[in-house]
Design an enzyme around this catalytic site. Structure first.
Site, PDB file in Angstrom:
ATOM      1  N   ASP A  45       0.813  -1.212   0.000  1.00  0.00           N
ATOM      2  CA  ASP A  45       0.000   0.000   0.000  1.00  0.00           C
ATOM      3  C   ASP A  45       0.846   1.262   0.000  1.00  0.00           C
ATOM      4  OD1 ASP A  45       0.971  -0.354   2.571  1.00  0.00           O
ATOM      5  OD2 ASP A  45      -0.980  -0.771   3.465  1.00  0.00           O
TER       6      ASP A  45
ATOM      7  N   ASN B 266      -7.239  -2.578  14.324  1.00  0.00           N
ATOM      8  CA  ASN B 266      -8.645  -2.827  13.986  1.00  0.00           C
ATOM      9  C   ASN B 266      -8.796  -4.057  13.093  1.00  0.00           C
ATOM     10  OD1 ASN B 266      -7.606  -1.901  11.588  1.00  0.00           O
ATOM     11  ND2 ASN B 266      -9.114  -0.275  11.278  1.00  0.00           N
TER      12      ASN B 266
ATOM     13  N   HIS C 198      -7.067  -4.600  10.275  1.00  0.00           N
ATOM     14  CA  HIS C 198      -6.826  -4.404   8.844  1.00  0.00           C
ATOM     15  C   HIS C 198      -5.544  -5.107   8.395  1.00  0.00           C
ATOM     16  CE1 HIS C 198      -4.451  -0.297   9.108  1.00  0.00           C
ATOM     17  NE2 HIS C 198      -3.659  -1.318   9.321  1.00  0.00           N
TER      18      HIS C 198
HETATM   19  P1  PGA Z   1       2.174  -1.375  12.902  1.00  0.00           P
HETATM   20  O1  PGA Z   1       1.029  -1.417  11.807  1.00  0.00           O
HETATM   21  O2  PGA Z   1       3.163  -2.426  12.490  1.00  0.00           O
HETATM   22  O3  PGA Z   1       2.739   0.004  12.797  1.00  0.00           O
HETATM   23  O4  PGA Z   1       1.512  -1.680  14.202  1.00  0.00           O
HETATM   24  C1  PGA Z   1       0.498  -2.633  11.414  1.00  0.00           C
HETATM   25  C2  PGA Z   1      -0.541  -2.379  10.352  1.00  0.00           C
HETATM   26  O5  PGA Z   1      -1.277  -1.383  10.453  1.00  0.00           O
HETATM   27  O6  PGA Z   1      -0.621  -3.186   9.430  1.00  0.00           O
END
Ligand code: PGA
Length: 245
Positions: free
Chosen positions: A71, A140, A142
């Site tokens: 992304d 959440n 995702h």
């Molecule tokens: P993070 O993000 O590794 O910064 O916790 C994970 C994500 O949102 O996929």
């Protein structure tokens, strides 16, 4: 879903990162011209450090590897230190012998969003698909920027980030207003087509979502739960993230 457990005396962030890097290294050794799907965020930073160390020690050769990232924020490009292309260069690409012509992140600044999403899908298909996809897990649920929804989006698409994601990611920006509101992300279908999937998760703050995603029902309200249906999925987590299961 394949079970995968590694036990050290204390399975912390560094141990998680070493194990994830070992799995990625094994993929590169087994198939030197493999296609790696890569992820950004705080969690995989240690994994990339370990891969850079393996390269520096002469244990890994990235010269034939191709990469596709999950992304990118809409509106950011490599000139922004918050863009994901910048993250990938500074955490991995600039430190190994990868051919940067074969490293790909969705382009955050384009005239035609639909055309960019279509281009990205076609690019992955032209590479013959993804051999190993690395994922983090949003608080959440995702994966990529596929946010909780009433359906699983199939292909690369433009998303509106949820407030939960904006809150989670604002730590990387000077102020909350600077966090982009939109992103391009591979779809759930794009991710699920990867031959192997490896997820890294750490910290107590992720314990509840790990439980919901992998020990609850498969539902688009928890996008990562779809990974229960993938034939070759490995979760590498620290003790804190596994503390509720
Ligand atoms: P993070 O993000 O590794 O910064 O916790 C994970 C994500 O949102 O996929």
């Amino acid at each position: 879903m394949k079970g995968s457990a590694f036990y050290e005396n204390h399975f912390d962030y560094d141990a998680m990162s070493r194990q994830a890097a070992n799995i990625i290294a094994a993929q590169v050794i087994l198939k030197p011209n493999c296609v790696l799907g890569l992820a950004t965020g705080g969690t995989p930073v240690g994994t990339y450090k370990e891969l850079v160390a393996k390269y520096a020690a002469g244990e890994l050769d990235f010269s034939q590897v191709k990469t596709v990232n999950l992304d990118e924020y809409v509106g950011l490009d490599e000139t922004s230190d918050q863009s994901y292309i910048y993250f990938m260069r500074s955490n991995l690409f600039d430190h190994v012998n990868i051919d940067q012509n074969f490293t790909n992140v969705p382009r955050g600044i384009v005239d035609d969003a639909d055309a960019e999403c279509q281009r990205y899908e076609e690019l992955i298909a032209s590479y013959g698909g993804i051999d190993l996809q690395l994922l983090g897990l949003g608080p959440n649920g995702h994966i990529g920027f596929n946010e909780p929804d009433d359906h699983f989006p199939v292909q690369t698409h433009k998303v509106t980030l949820t407030d939960a994601t904006i809150q989670a990611n604002k730590r990387f920006f000077e102020k909350e207003e600077d966090v982009p509101r939109y992103a391009y992300t591979m779809g759930i279908g794009t991710i699920m087509k990867a031959k192997k999937i490896l997820m890294v998760v750490n910290g107590k703050g992720k314990a509840e979502i790990v439980k919901r995603a992998f020990f609850g029902p498969v539902t688009p309200e928890v996008p990562a739960s779809i990974l229960q249906l993938h034939p070759d999925f490995t979760l590498v987590a620290d003790e804190d993230a596994l503390s509720l299961i």
